[in-house]
Design an enzyme around this catalytic site. Structure first.
Site, PDB file in Angstrom:
ATOM      1  N   ASP A   8      38.534  38.192  35.172  1.00  0.00           N
ATOM      2  CA  ASP A   8      37.326  37.493  34.739  1.00  0.00           C
ATOM      3  C   ASP A   8      36.116  38.391  35.032  1.00  0.00           C
ATOM      4  O   ASP A   8      35.723  39.215  34.211  1.00  0.00           O
ATOM      5  CB  ASP A   8      37.252  36.137  35.450  1.00  0.00           C
ATOM      6  N   THR A  45      38.150  40.812  41.603  1.00  0.00           N
ATOM      7  CA  THR A  45      39.435  40.822  42.322  1.00  0.00           C
ATOM      8  C   THR A  45      40.112  42.183  42.222  1.00  0.00           C
ATOM      9  O   THR A  45      40.535  42.751  43.232  1.00  0.00           O
ATOM     10  CB  THR A  45      40.360  39.716  41.755  1.00  0.00           C
ATOM     11  N   LYS A  53      42.881  37.662  50.016  1.00  0.00           N
ATOM     12  CA  LYS A  53      41.578  37.566  49.323  1.00  0.00           C
ATOM     13  C   LYS A  53      40.866  36.291  49.756  1.00  0.00           C
ATOM     14  O   LYS A  53      41.498  35.251  49.886  1.00  0.00           O
ATOM     15  CB  LYS A  53      41.808  37.540  47.809  1.00  0.00           C
ATOM     16  N   ARG A 103      41.741  26.997  36.952  1.00  0.00           N
ATOM     17  CA  ARG A 103      41.542  27.559  38.289  1.00  0.00           C
ATOM     18  C   ARG A 103      41.019  26.563  39.317  1.00  0.00           C
ATOM     19  O   ARG A 103      41.109  26.813  40.504  1.00  0.00           O
ATOM     20  CB  ARG A 103      40.637  28.792  38.219  1.00  0.00           C
TER      21      ARG A 103
END
Ligand code: R5P
Length: 308
Positions: A236, A240, A206, A104
């Site tokens: 995670d 989100t 986002k 990421r």
């Protein structure tokens, strides 16, 4: 023909380390390919040593290992096993990473490291001949690899799952909207939209003010009375999908389903997720762990099998 296939299978050998034992065991049985034995030990200072106990001379070796938590330990086990296998005279090494940890951090702002490029550089020189991954966080990671890399989409697993579920629930594809919770999953959402013949796919906006904290700003597109599937690569902290669900419900979504390729599920994520009314969550077992109750799990082995 049968003789050829038997010969080809005999020429191959599968290895697992600590991360994907169930998947590798299953593949070994289904494909009738032997499992290599490894020895993993730790020195007094905590350093790990890892070697093959099975001769691999002239064999095509498949090592299957996600660099999931504890990522650094698992990466190191992997590197040492690759070295041991290479030294024992293997013909070819294919590394299968169902989940690619450290994927990421893929851009640098204010001198931040590009962690996935660092990992790619290490794998490039590790002795591996080719790499297979599943739903990499971003296609940008391809450019960091010098060895051949195949990144496989998990769309077909989710397609099969939802077709069955929606037939049972009598949900029509014309009432489905596929939602990408940020720009990164846009391609994934398009693929699923096409696969399920859904009415549309939309992207949410986002922002991440801090690591592990996200805010979802708006929905462009009509979701009123629609059945929404949010598709993402990773769950995670759950932030989100929770934020995306809230915004979708505010805009009139009827029901929300969630599909994610990699189930990190860090501490407290499930309590956070339970604060919104998500109908169903489906993941793959690219990260083997004890999954939270009620989560549906699809076998990543089904996608690895045709590649071996
Ligand atoms: C980020 O860009 C990824 O695609 C996922 O959206 C993210 O990793 C999910 O993390 P969390 O569940 O912590 O919001």
């Amino acid at each position: 023909m049968l003789i050829n296939i038997t010969y080809k299978m005999k020429d191959k050998i599968l290895f697992s380390l600590t991360a994907n034992k169930k998947t590798v065991g299953k593949l070994s049985k289904i494909l009738n390919i032997p499992l290599g034995k490894t020895k993993i030990e730790h020195f007094a200072d905590g350093e790990v040593i890892c070697k093959t106990l099975t001769p691999v001379d002239g064999k095509h070796v498949f090592i299957i290992q996600s660099t999931s938590k504890p990522a650094v330990t698992r990466l190191f086990e992997l590197l040492l096993l690759i070295d041991s296998i290479k030294r024992s005279g293997s013909k070819k090494i294919t590394l299968v990473m169902p989940y690619f940890g450290y994927s990421r951090q893929d851009v640098s702002w204010n001198n931040e490291p590009v962690s996935c490029e660092v990992i790619a550089k290490i794998i490039n020189v590790s002795g591996v001949d080719e790499l297979i991954t599943f739903d990499l966080h971003t296609p940008r990671i391809h450019s960091f690899f010098k060895i051949p890399l195949k990144d496989i989409a998990t769309t077909s697993l989710f397609k099969e799952y939802y077709e069955k579920l929606f037939e049972e629930k009598n949900i029509k594809s014309s009432n489905l909207v596929i939602v990408s919770p940020d720009h990164g999953s846009n391609e994934r959402a398009h693929l699923l939209c096409e696969a399920l013949n859904a009415s549309s796919s939309i992207i949410l906006e986002k922002v991440r003010p801090h690591p592990n904290v996200s805010e979802t700003l708006f929905v462009a597109g009509d979701v009123k009375d629609k059945i929404c599937i949010i598709i993402d690569d990773i769950i995670d902290t759950g932030g989100t999908i929770v934020n995306a669900s809230k915004v979708l419900f505010e805009k009139g979504a009827k029901e929300i389903y969630v599909a994610a390729s990699h189930a990190v599920f860090s501490k407290d994520s499930m309590n956070r997720i339970k604060t919104v009314n998500i109908e169903d969550i489906v993941i793959t077992d690219s990260i083997e762990k004890k999954y939270p109750h009620g989560i549906k799990v699809l076998p990543i082995a089904d996608l690895i099998k045709p590649l071996i």
